[in-house]
Scaffold this active site. Sequence first.
Site, PDB file in Angstrom:
ATOM      1  N   PRO A   2     -20.634  72.975  51.961  1.00  0.00           N
ATOM      2  CA  PRO A   2     -20.196  72.477  50.674  1.00  0.00           C
ATOM      3  C   PRO A   2     -21.261  71.900  50.087  1.00  0.00           C
ATOM      4  O   PRO A   2     -21.874  70.954  50.491  1.00  0.00           O
ATOM      5  CB  PRO A   2     -18.987  71.632  51.152  1.00  0.00           C
ATOM      6  CG  PRO A   2     -18.780  71.572  52.387  1.00  0.00           C
ATOM      7  CD  PRO A   2     -20.001  72.285  52.919  1.00  0.00           C
ATOM      8  N   GLU A   3     -21.552  72.364  48.834  1.00  0.00           N
ATOM      9  CA  GLU A   3     -22.547  71.679  47.800  1.00  0.00           C
ATOM     10  C   GLU A   3     -21.646  71.106  46.619  1.00  0.00           C
ATOM     11  O   GLU A   3     -20.672  70.816  46.909  1.00  0.00           O
ATOM     12  CB  GLU A   3     -23.313  72.753  47.046  1.00  0.00           C
ATOM     13  CG  GLU A   3     -24.307  73.739  47.988  1.00  0.00           C
ATOM     14  CD  GLU A   3     -25.500  72.856  48.598  1.00  0.00           C
ATOM     15  OE1 GLU A   3     -25.702  72.109  48.007  1.00  0.00           O
ATOM     16  OE2 GLU A   3     -25.961  73.275  49.449  1.00  0.00           O
TER      17      GLU A   3
END
Length: 274
Positions: A2-3
């Site tokens: 996840p960014e």
Amino acid sequence: MPELPEVETTRRGIAPHLIGRRITSVVLRRPDLRWPIPPEVGALLPGQRIEEVERRAKYLLLHTQVGSALLHLGMTGVLRVLPPDAPVGKHDHVDIALEATTVGARILRFTDARRFGCLLWQPPGTTHELLENLGPEPLTDAFDGDLLWHLSRGRTAAVKLFLMDNAVVVGVGNIYASEALFAAGIDPRRAAGSVSRARYARLAAEVKRILAWAIERGGTTLRDFINPDGMPGYFVRELQVYGREGEPCRTCGTAIRQVVLGQRSTFWCPRCQK
Ligand SMILES: [Zn+2]
């Protein structure tokens, strides 16, 4: 992984269910994730009301009067708000149960197959060591071209690595750095100290534009398929350079090139980026 946009989308998704609600219990199905879960999480959270749900870099903080739970999703972590009788899967490590409202009781469940995520504790009035020495948030006014220009003087590191340094600005991951440098026309291998003030202004604007766009899209498409790089499908279709080695540049037709910088794959167009 996840960014920043996915973490912000998660925050926006869970916050309305959490803010103002009292925690009734905490279930820890294992003593650790990436690191041991501190005893305060289980001992102090029950009975507390969640006052705010904050994101800092890729961390989420559940603030209460007695302290804050600090969460990171790691590589595979997912936070969901569910009914309390939702079946428990093998990787459902933490449940934070919330008092019932008119829509019934809910739990905040942390699921993390690879356990690179964490659940830690921040006492009131303190800053956890993981949050110390972080640069500004990219979507705030504190982040702009002048900041990049000032911090980069005399730096010989590649501009892409400089942009990905959390002490400079947080949350600009590999994909977003590659795409923003393409949009700004800057060769990712160029020494950070050799980029002009005007070009940094353009780069900062592109970072903001691309992250804001991804957050906006993430709000409606988070449940889309996620590819092995952890990127939502909608984003893959829009990529200009990332993952496109040998394919024609969408602007000029030149073959996109790849190089490894700081152990990360970097993609750029040799004609559009100088
Ligand atoms: Zn090109």
